[in-house]
Design a protein around this motif. Structure first.
Motif, PDB file in Angstrom:
ATOM      1  N   GLN A 113       0.449 108.146 188.051  1.00 45.30           N
ATOM      2  CA  GLN A 113       1.217 108.881 187.053  1.00 45.30           C
ATOM      3  C   GLN A 113       0.848 110.364 187.039  1.00 45.30           C
ATOM      4  OE1 GLN A 113      -0.481 106.030 186.377  1.00 45.30           O
ATOM      5  NE2 GLN A 113       1.204 104.595 186.110  1.00 45.30           N
ATOM      6  N   ILE A 139       2.236 112.101 190.168  1.00 47.26           N
ATOM      7  CA  ILE A 139       3.691 112.290 190.049  1.00 47.26           C
ATOM      8  C   ILE A 139       4.001 113.416 189.072  1.00 47.26           C
ATOM      9  CG2 ILE A 139       5.823 111.211 189.230  1.00 47.26           C
ATOM     10  CD1 ILE A 139       4.705 108.548 190.409  1.00 47.26           C
ATOM     11  N   LYS A 140       3.284 113.451 187.945  1.00 45.35           N
ATOM     12  CA  LYS A 140       3.518 114.483 186.938  1.00 45.35           C
ATOM     13  C   LYS A 140       3.248 115.878 187.516  1.00 45.35           C
ATOM     14  CE  LYS A 140       2.599 115.095 182.045  1.00 45.35           C
ATOM     15  NZ  LYS A 140       1.867 114.606 180.896  1.00 45.35           N
ATOM     16  N   LYS A 152       5.997 116.713 190.035  1.00 40.45           N
ATOM     17  CA  LYS A 152       7.235 117.101 189.354  1.00 40.45           C
ATOM     18  C   LYS A 152       7.156 118.548 188.876  1.00 40.45           C
ATOM     19  CE  LYS A 152       9.190 112.820 187.495  1.00 40.45           C
ATOM     20  NZ  LYS A 152       9.520 112.099 186.249  1.00 40.45           N
ATOM     21  N   ALA A 205       7.435 120.833 191.863  1.00 38.24           N
ATOM     22  CA  ALA A 205       8.792 120.789 192.416  1.00 38.24           C
ATOM     23  C   ALA A 205       9.759 121.568 191.521  1.00 38.24           C
ATOM     24  CB  ALA A 205       9.250 119.340 192.571  1.00 38.24           C
ATOM     25  N   LEU A 206       9.597 121.436 190.200  1.00 45.14           N
ATOM     26  CA  LEU A 206      10.456 122.163 189.274  1.00 45.14           C
ATOM     27  C   LEU A 206      10.238 123.672 189.403  1.00 45.14           C
ATOM     28  CD1 LEU A 206      12.586 122.097 187.065  1.00 45.14           C
ATOM     29  CD2 LEU A 206      10.735 121.817 185.403  1.00 45.14           C
ATOM     30  N   GLU A 209      17.198 116.467 188.456  1.00 40.79           N
ATOM     31  CA  GLU A 209      16.944 115.099 188.911  1.00 40.79           C
ATOM     32  C   GLU A 209      15.685 115.125 189.767  1.00 40.79           C
ATOM     33  OE1 GLU A 209      20.458 113.090 190.630  1.00 40.79           O
ATOM     34  OE2 GLU A 209      21.508 114.931 190.069  1.00 40.79           O
ATOM     35  N   TYR A 210      14.938 114.033 189.739  1.00 38.06           N
ATOM     36  CA  TYR A 210      13.715 113.934 190.532  1.00 38.06           C
ATOM     37  C   TYR A 210      13.787 112.723 191.448  1.00 38.06           C
ATOM     38  CZ  TYR A 210      11.672 117.199 187.165  1.00 38.06           C
ATOM     39  OH  TYR A 210      11.413 118.285 186.375  1.00 38.06           O
ATOM     40  N   GLU A 211      13.210 112.878 192.631  1.00 39.17           N
ATOM     41  CA  GLU A 211      13.026 111.753 193.553  1.00 39.17           C
ATOM     42  C   GLU A 211      11.584 111.781 194.031  1.00 39.17           C
ATOM     43  OE1 GLU A 211      15.604 111.486 196.992  1.00 39.17           O
ATOM     44  OE2 GLU A 211      17.310 112.217 195.825  1.00 39.17           O
ATOM     45  N   ILE A 212      10.941 110.631 194.032  1.00 34.52           N
ATOM     46  CA  ILE A 212       9.607 110.547 194.613  1.00 34.52           C
ATOM     47  C   ILE A 212       9.799 110.271 196.098  1.00 34.52           C
ATOM     48  CG2 ILE A 212       7.418 109.306 194.630  1.00 34.52           C
ATOM     49  CD1 ILE A 212       7.997 108.677 191.632  1.00 34.52           C
ATOM     50  N   VAL A 251       7.235 115.072 195.517  1.00 34.08           N
ATOM     51  CA  VAL A 251       8.375 114.908 194.616  1.00 34.08           C
ATOM     52  C   VAL A 251       9.437 115.959 194.927  1.00 34.08           C
ATOM     53  CG1 VAL A 251       9.093 114.879 192.189  1.00 34.08           C
ATOM     54  CG2 VAL A 251       6.839 114.017 192.820  1.00 34.08           C
ATOM     55  N   ALA A 257      12.706 117.880 193.335  1.00 36.06           N
ATOM     56  CA  ALA A 257      13.480 118.213 192.133  1.00 36.06           C
ATOM     57  C   ALA A 257      14.773 118.839 192.620  1.00 36.06           C
ATOM     58  CB  ALA A 257      12.718 119.196 191.249  1.00 36.06           C
TER      59      ALA A 257
END
Length: 146
Positions: free
Chosen positions: A34, A37-38, A41, A44-45, A95-98, A112, A114
């Motif tokens: 987690q 991934i956080k 993200k 990526a953002l 939108e996000y994709e792992i 990730v 974005a």
């Protein structure tokens, strides 16, 4: 998740999304899936926002005042411009994709993606700026290089 290190094919991502989306990729490392991934993200953002041009919002106000009498006439005009905000692009609801999630030496690494649809972004910006004809504006921006 995979215990294998896998590499993302960035050329494939570019070919898949470049014409329709703004996008960015971030890699996050953490003690848990987690957390990795956080962090991925968030990175990526940040990358996604950096690919979108800076937005400047301003307001222009013109006040015209005229006074007329039998003997005189006066006219006064005032123009006032106020810059409301300058800053990095705001990307609403990406939108996000792992792309990859791996366990590496006891910690996790997440890659990730974005992405934000270009048309959705421009239409939202047109609404924010209270511009009419958002679809026409989008088509002019996208086709400017043609």
């Amino acid at each position: 998740f995979s215990n294998q290190n896998s590499t993302t094919d960035f050329k494939l991502l570019y070919n898949k999304y470049d014409s329709t989306h703004f996008f960015g990729v971030g890699i996050g490392k953490g003690a848990t899936e987690q957390l990795a991934i956080k962090i991925g993200k968030a990175k990526a953002l940040g990358e996604l926002a950096s690919t979108i041009k800076v937005t400047v919002m301003s307001r222009i106000e013109m006040i015209s005042n005229s006074q007329e009498s039998d003997l005189s006439y006066s006219f006064n005009e005032t123009l006032k411009q106020q810059i409301i905000s300058i800053g990095n692009a705001t990307v609403r609801s990406p939108e996000y994709e792992i792309l990859n999630l791996n366990k590496v030496k006891g910690s996790f690494e997440a890659e990730v993606l974005a992405k934000k649809n270009k048309k959705d972004h421009f239409l939202a910006a047109a609404r924010d700026l209270e511009l009419d004809g958002g679809d026409e504006l989008f088509n002019m921006i996208i086709n400017k290089g043609d």
